[in-house]
Write a protein that holds these residues in place. Structure first.
Motif, PDB file in Angstrom:
ATOM      1  N   THR A  16      -1.312  13.145  -9.670  1.00 33.44           N
ATOM      2  CA  THR A  16      -1.025  12.931  -8.253  1.00 33.44           C
ATOM      3  C   THR A  16      -0.123  14.039  -7.732  1.00 33.44           C
ATOM      4  N   GLU A  17      -0.517  14.631  -6.606  1.00 32.15           N
ATOM      5  CA  GLU A  17       0.331  15.605  -5.910  1.00 32.15           C
ATOM      6  C   GLU A  17       1.112  14.865  -4.831  1.00 32.15           C
ATOM      7  N   ILE A  18       2.399  15.157  -4.752  1.00 27.13           N
ATOM      8  CA  ILE A  18       3.276  14.466  -3.808  1.00 27.13           C
ATOM      9  C   ILE A  18       3.679  15.435  -2.702  1.00 27.13           C
ATOM     10  N   VAL A  19       3.354  15.060  -1.468  1.00 32.87           N
ATOM     11  CA  VAL A  19       3.726  15.868  -0.312  1.00 32.87           C
ATOM     12  C   VAL A  19       4.579  14.985   0.590  1.00 32.87           C
ATOM     13  N   SER A  20       5.889  15.182   0.539  1.00 34.20           N
ATOM     14  CA  SER A  20       6.800  14.341   1.307  1.00 34.20           C
ATOM     15  C   SER A  20       6.917  14.829   2.748  1.00 34.20           C
ATOM     16  N   GLU A  21       6.977  13.884   3.686  1.00 34.03           N
ATOM     17  CA  GLU A  21       7.240  14.229   5.076  1.00 34.03           C
ATOM     18  C   GLU A  21       8.728  14.470   5.299  1.00 34.03           C
ATOM     19  N   ASN A  22       9.546  14.049   4.336  1.00 37.48           N
ATOM     20  CA  ASN A  22      10.991  14.216   4.430  1.00 37.48           C
ATOM     21  C   ASN A  22      11.418  15.461   3.647  1.00 37.48           C
ATOM     22  N   ASP A  23      12.725  15.654   3.549  1.00 38.04           N
ATOM     23  CA  ASP A  23      13.232  16.854   2.891  1.00 38.04           C
ATOM     24  C   ASP A  23      12.911  16.864   1.403  1.00 38.04           C
ATOM     25  N   PHE A  24      12.745  15.678   0.806  1.00 36.80           N
ATOM     26  CA  PHE A  24      12.334  15.557  -0.580  1.00 36.80           C
ATOM     27  C   PHE A  24      11.725  14.169  -0.762  1.00 36.80           C
ATOM     28  N   PHE A  25      11.273  13.859  -1.964  1.00 32.83           N
ATOM     29  CA  PHE A  25      10.586  12.585  -2.231  1.00 32.83           C
ATOM     30  C   PHE A  25      11.636  11.482  -2.408  1.00 32.83           C
ATOM     31  N   ASP A  26      12.225  11.063  -1.275  1.00 32.83           N
ATOM     32  CA  ASP A  26      13.304  10.086  -1.290  1.00 32.83           C
ATOM     33  C   ASP A  26      12.746   8.669  -1.181  1.00 32.83           C
ATOM     34  N   TYR A  27      13.645   7.692  -1.006  1.00 30.02           N
ATOM     35  CA  TYR A  27      13.234   6.283  -0.961  1.00 30.02           C
ATOM     36  C   TYR A  27      12.209   6.037   0.149  1.00 30.02           C
ATOM     37  N   GLU A  28      12.480   6.576   1.341  1.00 30.95           N
ATOM     38  CA  GLU A  28      11.569   6.350   2.470  1.00 30.95           C
ATOM     39  C   GLU A  28      10.195   6.964   2.194  1.00 30.95           C
ATOM     40  N   ALA A  29      10.197   8.137   1.574  1.00 35.26           N
ATOM     41  CA  ALA A  29       8.922   8.777   1.240  1.00 35.26           C
ATOM     42  C   ALA A  29       8.159   7.963   0.204  1.00 35.26           C
ATOM     43  N   LYS A  30       8.885   7.384  -0.755  1.00 32.49           N
ATOM     44  CA  LYS A  30       8.232   6.637  -1.824  1.00 32.49           C
ATOM     45  C   LYS A  30       7.692   5.294  -1.349  1.00 32.49           C
ATOM     46  N   TYR A  31       8.483   4.596  -0.526  1.00 29.72           N
ATOM     47  CA  TYR A  31       8.163   3.190  -0.263  1.00 29.72           C
ATOM     48  C   TYR A  31       7.863   2.859   1.192  1.00 29.72           C
ATOM     49  N   LEU A  32       8.142   3.779   2.109  1.00 32.33           N
ATOM     50  CA  LEU A  32       7.932   3.475   3.520  1.00 32.33           C
ATOM     51  C   LEU A  32       6.854   4.362   4.138  1.00 32.33           C
ATOM     52  N   GLY A  33       6.022   4.935   3.274  1.00 37.18           N
ATOM     53  CA  GLY A  33       4.855   5.651   3.752  1.00 37.18           C
ATOM     54  C   GLY A  33       5.117   7.037   4.298  1.00 37.18           C
ATOM     55  N   GLN A  34       6.311   7.591   4.046  1.00 34.94           N
ATOM     56  CA  GLN A  34       6.633   8.895   4.605  1.00 34.94           C
ATOM     57  C   GLN A  34       6.294  10.023   3.619  1.00 34.94           C
ATOM     58  N   SER A  35       5.104   9.922   3.037  1.00 40.48           N
ATOM     59  CA  SER A  35       4.630  10.957   2.125  1.00 40.48           C
ATOM     60  C   SER A  35       3.123  10.818   1.965  1.00 40.48           C
ATOM     61  N   GLN A  36       2.514  11.891   1.472  1.00 36.26           N
ATOM     62  CA  GLN A  36       1.124  11.840   1.047  1.00 36.26           C
ATOM     63  C   GLN A  36       1.105  11.889  -0.475  1.00 36.26           C
ATOM     64  N   GLU A  37       0.326  11.002  -1.071  1.00 38.60           N
ATOM     65  CA  GLU A  37       0.150  10.995  -2.520  1.00 38.60           C
ATOM     66  C   GLU A  37      -1.327  11.261  -2.774  1.00 38.60           C
ATOM     67  N   ILE A  38      -1.617  12.470  -3.214  1.00 36.99           N
ATOM     68  CA  ILE A  38      -2.999  12.950  -3.298  1.00 36.99           C
ATOM     69  C   ILE A  38      -3.461  12.906  -4.750  1.00 36.99           C
ATOM     70  N   THR A  39      -4.440  12.032  -5.009  1.00 36.18           N
ATOM     71  CA  THR A  39      -4.986  11.880  -6.355  1.00 36.18           C
ATOM     72  C   THR A  39      -6.499  12.045  -6.304  1.00 36.18           C
ATOM     73  N   PRO A  40      -7.074  12.990  -7.035  1.00 34.15           N
ATOM     74  CA  PRO A  40      -6.410  13.944  -7.928  1.00 34.15           C
ATOM     75  C   PRO A  40      -5.717  15.066  -7.149  1.00 34.15           C
ATOM     76  N   ALA A  41      -4.706  15.644  -7.772  1.00 33.16           N
ATOM     77  CA  ALA A  41      -3.896  16.683  -7.135  1.00 33.16           C
ATOM     78  C   ALA A  41      -4.724  17.931  -6.831  1.00 33.16           C
ATOM     79  N   MET A  42      -4.346  18.603  -5.750  1.00 25.38           N
ATOM     80  CA  MET A  42      -5.022  19.850  -5.361  1.00 25.38           C
ATOM     81  C   MET A  42      -4.328  21.031  -6.021  1.00 25.38           C
ATOM     82  N   ILE A  43      -4.473  21.103  -7.335  1.00 26.12           N
ATOM     83  CA  ILE A  43      -3.854  22.186  -8.105  1.00 26.12           C
ATOM     84  C   ILE A  43      -4.950  22.922  -8.853  1.00 26.12           C
ATOM     85  N   THR A  44      -4.603  24.082  -9.391  1.00 27.10           N
ATOM     86  CA  THR A  44      -5.590  24.894 -10.087  1.00 27.10           C
ATOM     87  C   THR A  44      -5.903  24.309 -11.468  1.00 27.10           C
TER      88      THR A  44
END
Length: 324
Positions: free
Chosen positions: A220-248
């Protein structure tokens, strides 16, 4: 005959409510053709079995049994859904191991080691596993702000050493904000770890024992809408969790191999979820979680779904592995 399964949830930390949600999801999806599921809520005040009408019956801690309507119920296995202490730091694992009661999480030593960020990184350093520069502070220590910044730089992360769900964590940009950030971390733990900022792609890698084999789940690739993957990003929907990750492909292989190496080297079992940040094609380890979130929206269930494993199968497998 169906097995009696105690699903433990709650705990003593700030992660209590999150753990209750995880435990209730396990209870909802556990295969009732194989298992009798019992919700056990553990708190500092009491350990109780809670039935579907929210009636409570106390747990006998001498053997971890419960008496309901005059009948003593013993458990064949414990499904651990407690995040934080005492379910993720080895305390309750040691208790169950003393009772000889199988449980779905890591053994007590591995749980204690991985929950302690400082000890985890120190134990893996001889293997050359990349990680951020770090500085340690304990409650009562003199705080030398200049020495901290000289070692880890700015910005930096200040974290409670033994806490999860981003409680007690701050991203610090200025030296004058460092002391307040450390004080915030001390609200969760009396040990603090301060780490250099790694500016790269963050990924989460689930590694589980499934059907008697170690299996690395889709990343899973984590793209937080906040400054980092904090509580709000983890549990209040303020992030994108992309599975499978867009990596090489090279990145995928590097982090998959490293996550499996850590799982095997530390002799982990059950469910784990490790966090990494890529600096170019090199994954840097942040932490290892041995009781990851198990709600339908949590990362590890998302990864299992991407691997074609539904929640009923995922939860059944954990119990079968513990009983094995």
């Amino acid at each position: 005959m169906k097995k009696n399964i105690a699903i433990i949830m709650g705990g003593y930390s700030s992660e209590y409510d999150i753990s209750i949600k995880s435990g209730n999801v396990v209870h909802k999806f556990l295969d009732n053709s194989k298992f009798n599921a019992y919700r056990i809520i553990i708190s500092k005040e009491k350990w109780v079995y809670v039935d579907l009408e929210n009636n409570e019956s106390p747990i006998d801690k001498s053997d971890f049994s419960v008496t309901v309507e005059g009948k003593k119920i013993r458990f064949d296995c414990v499904f651990n859904a407690i995040h934080g202490t005492p379910g993720e730091d080895g305390l309750i694992q040691a208790y169950f191991e003393l009772l000889g009661l199988p449980h779905t999480s890591c053994n007590h030593y591995q749980s204690a080691l991985t929950f302690n960020k400082r000890d985890l990184l120190s134990s893996l350093k001889p293997y050359g596993i990349p990680c951020a520069q770090s500085y340690y502070v304990n409650a009562g220590d003199h705080i030398d702000e200049r020495a901290i910044i000289d070692k880890v730089g700015l910005p930096c992360f200040v974290k409670a050493n033994r806490a999860g769900s981003s409680y007690g964590i701050s991203k610090v940009y200025k030296q004058e904000d460092l002391t307040a950030a450390i004080a915030n971390a001390f609200t969760e733990d009396d040990e603090v770890i301060i780490e250099s900022f790694l500016d790269g792609t963050e990924v989460s890698v689930g590694v589980i024992t499934y059907q008697n084999e170690i299996k690395v789940l889709p990343i899973t690739e984590i793209v937080s809408e906040n400054d980092f993957f904090d509580y709000e990003a983890k549990y209040l929907g303020q992030s994108q969790e992309i599975t499978p990750a867009m990596i090489t492909k090279p990145q995928e292989k590097a982090v998959t191999d490293l996550a499996e190496f850590i799982y095997r080297t530390l002799r982990l079992k059950g469910y784990t979820r490790s966090e990494f940040i890529f600096m170019d094609d090199t994954p840097y380890l942040l932490e290892v979680n041995t009781t990851p979130g198990l709600t339908e929206e949590s990362i590890l269930p998302q990864q299992a779904a991407a691997a074609g494993i539904d929640l009923k199968t995922l939860f059944s497998s954990a119990i079968e592995e513990a009983l094995r």
